[in-house]
Design an enzyme around this catalytic site. Structure first.
Site, short mmCIF file in Angstrom:
data_model
loop_
_atom_site.label_atom_id
_atom_site.label_comp_id
_atom_site.label_asym_id
_atom_site.label_seq_id
_atom_site.Cartn_x
_atom_site.Cartn_y
_atom_site.Cartn_z
N GLU B 60 0.81 -1.22 0.00
CA GLU B 60 0.00 0.00 0.00
C GLU B 60 0.84 1.27 0.00
O GLU B 60 0.42 2.30 -0.49
CB GLU B 60 -0.96 0.01 1.19
CG GLU B 60 -2.23 -0.79 0.97
CD GLU B 60 -2.06 -2.26 1.31
OE1 GLU B 60 -1.00 -2.64 1.82
OE2 GLU B 60 -3.01 -3.03 1.06
N HIS B 119 -11.66 -4.14 9.27
CA HIS B 119 -12.15 -3.97 7.90
C HIS B 119 -13.48 -3.21 7.84
O HIS B 119 -14.22 -3.36 6.88
CB HIS B 119 -12.33 -5.32 7.21
CG HIS B 119 -11.04 -5.92 6.72
ND1 HIS B 119 -10.11 -6.44 7.57
CD2 HIS B 119 -10.53 -6.05 5.48
CE1 HIS B 119 -9.08 -6.90 6.86
NE2 HIS B 119 -9.31 -6.67 5.59
#
Lengths: 325, 318
Positions: B60, B119
């Site tokens: 990322e 999440h």
């Protein structure tokens, strides 16, 4: 007997490299003085001792190759062609600075020189190097991205993400590690499980080599070869230049973690007088001319300081400019 | 106007803009061959090829370098915060305006799918806090398309936050390939006179449902959809709050230092004399998201919470 240096480069280029190294040294030592006087503030990381790396490497790059670096980047910008006056003005925080006084010592940038910035988060330049290299590949420009970093940066995740990415997508990145043995005060073997940094590319199948970073012509030769390899293969390569900084990490660091004997040992290997000696010994230049060059560069730096001192501060309204297009 | 889902509207915006401008590239984890975790990038690889639509490693920190990057979810943006905050938002400024960053980071997020603590986050306030990037939070398929197209064309970095629970929502979307929506403008999604509800993304959808329920009881709500959190269109939501004299802010993010505090503060600064009651906030609970459906529901604002807040603000008096 044939000159060893002349086998590497013509006289003109050798002397140019020497002159640039002297200019960088004079510039940095002047910065130290201006910091002591309070004209330069904030963090100030000086390059004295490492000149052979920036000069040798930059000399081996094409004019339009990208360069990214960290926060010890005055010399890299100047060698790339940045005007010492505007760099000094940036360090003074003046409106005439290379980034209008908004970046300071750690954030020099000039797209006209393909000098794509000094970044002050350790390892922050690795993803940017991949981006620039991708852009060159995408637009089929054949530009190499030279990414300079220190030994302290190789334990950041960004280093490993970047190496993997560059090899996976075959990006033309030339990694140049300036291993000066210390990440601030922590010696490389106390921070890296494998202190031989050039060996750390094996997990990514990226070729690498070590070079004497106190020897400008040697750095030039290594980078020249590596940059051509990167350009030809469109694939990354890593050079580890072994070097040493004569001062502390920044002006705030007295460098007490290194013994005087160690520093002295490295000062005997000072890349400037040693290069000068070879130039004289090999009959490329007279000693008197080298002395003249030093006086000339001192005048350039003095002029840079004068320019910075006399330059205006940025207007208050400037604070809101350049956030968005 | 054709009806389509939020997902298809985003997909169409990507395709139209990639057709329009060959320098637009789409990168992300699983965006090419797999066509995206949420299938927003369906068909892109086939149409635009491997040089423009690329699968990336799970890195990322490094994805964030070129025009359109898809972060698999906004939660992983935390790994990229160094590139987003330390680099993306600062490069133009600290280099004295010598460079532009015409890039978009798309990131699905939000809670409500029982994906548990790591999440299910609503991190919009994190991005809104840092100057140097725009933040878009579309609530409808048309807004998703119009805002994404503008974001791609804009020369500034844009965080484009999509809500995972909205991907299947349907709505009319203008067919004109030149249809775009401005960044930095609220949209009054429903006019009313008693209470202003300020919301964004999925909270706008819930607020409209709450407003429809309240109408049955004779309470008239004006729903102002922020659409972008940066730039923040203070003028539109404060004008509405001034008109109604009462306001409720609905935010999916955590309450403490949530964006609702900023909205409420701006309403107080601009409408103090016009307010008949304190501004109410309906927020996510200040806890890591629990997995259990029963507990998760407590943590995310629901239609009934908005209805209750509106009634409370009507009952309250200074």
């Amino acid at each position: 007997m044939e000159s060893k240096l002349r086998a590497i480069l013509p006289d003109h280029d050798l002397l140019k490299m020497y002159e640039q190294m002297v200019l960088c040294r004079e510039f940095e030592e002047s910065c130290a003085e201006q910091y002591t006087k309070g004209h330069i503030t904030g963090f100030l990381h000086l390059y004295s001792g490492q000149e052979a790396v920036a000069v040798g490497a930059t000399h081996a790059l094409h004019k339009d190759d990208y360069v990214v670096s960290a926060y010890r980047e005055h010399a890299q910008a100047i060698v790339r062609g940045a005007d010492p006056k505007r760099v000094m003005a940036e360090l003074f925080g003046k409106a005439t600075g290379i980034c209008k006084g908004k970046g300071g010592s750690m954030h020099l940038f000039d797209p006209d020189l393909s000098f794509m910035g000094g970044y002050a988060i350790v390892g922050g330049q690795f993803p940017i190097a991949c981006g620039l290299a991708f852009a060159s590949k995408f637009r089929q420009e054949g530009r190499v991205t030279a990414c300079f970093f220190g030994d302290g940066a190789v334990n950041q995740g960004n280093f490993h993400e970047g190496l993997n990415w560059a090899r996976l997508w075959e990006l033309p990145v030339l990694y140049v590690c300036e291993n000066n043995f210390y990440g601030i005060g922590t010696e490389v073997h106390r921070a890296s499980a494998l202190p031989d940094i050039h060996k750390r590319t094996c997990g990514y199948d990226i070729p690498s080599e070590q070079v004497d970073g106190m020897d400008a012509p040697a750095v030039y030769q290594a980078v020249k070869h590596a940059a051509e390899w990167v350009r030809e293969h469109s694939s990354p390569y890593l050079i580890e230049a072994i070097t040493y900084r004569f001062r502390g990490h920044s002006m705030a660091d007295p460098g007490k973690y290194r013994s005087a004997a160690e520093v002295e040992l490295w000062k005997e290997r000072d890349p400037i007088p040693n290069f000068g000696k070879r130039l004289i010994e090999e009959g490329i230049v007279a000693a008197g001319r080298l002395k003249e060059m030093q006086v000339e560069t001192q005048a350039v730096v003095k002029e840079a300081v004068r320019f910075a001192e006399e330059s205006p501060w940025p207007e208050d309204a400037e604070v809101f400019n350049d956030i968005f297009v | 106007m054709p009806e389509m889902t939020y997902r298809d509207a985003l997909n169409l915006a990507l395709k139209e803009e990639m057709r329009r401008d060959p320098s637009v590239v789409m990168w992300g984890e699983d965006v090419a061959l797999y066509e995206g975790s949420f299938k927003v990038t369906r068909g892109l690889l086939a149409e635009f090829g491997e040089m423009r639509v690329k699968d990336t490693p799970i890195s990322e920190n490094t994805i964030v370098v070129r025009p359109i990057a898809e972060l698999m979810t906004v939660n992983f943006a935390l790994l990229a915060m160094d590139q987003i905050v330390n680099h993306m938002t600062k490069i133009r400024y600290m280099f004295g305006g010598q460079v532009n960053l015409p890039m978009v980071i798309r990131a699905p997020g939000g809670g409500g799918s029982q994906l548990a603590a790591q999440h299910s986050q609503s991190l919009e306030t994190f991005f809104m806090h840092a100057p140097g990037m725009y933040v878009a939070v579309p609530a409808t398929p048309a807004d998703a398309k119009g805002l994404l197209k503008t974001a791609i064309r804009d020369n500034n970095p844009v965080m484009f936050l999509e809500h995972e629970l909205l991907y299947n929502s349907k709505g009319e979307v203008p067919a004109d390939p030149e249809f775009t929506l401005p960044l930095g403008k609220c949209d009054v999604k429903r006019e009313g006179k008693d209470v202003t509800i300020v919301a964004y993304s999925r909270m706008t959808v819930l607020s409209l449902m709450a407003a429809a329920e309240l109408e049955k009881e004779g309470i008239s709500c004006e729903v102002v959809d922020l659409r972008t959190l940066s730039p923040l269109d203070t003028e539109t939501f404060t004008a509405s709050a001034k008109k109604c004299g009462r306001a409720v802010v609905v935010e999916e993010c955590w309450h403490t230092c949530g964006l609702g505090a900023e909205i409420a503060s701006r309403i107080y600064e601009n409408c103090f004399d016009s307010l008949h009651a304190p501004v109410q906030r309906v927020s996510g609970l200040d806890v890591p998201m629990p997995y259990s459906r029963k507990l998760e529901k407590l943590c995310i604002p629901q239609v009934e919470d908005i209805v209750k807040a509106v009634k409370e603000t009507l009952a309250a008096k200074y």
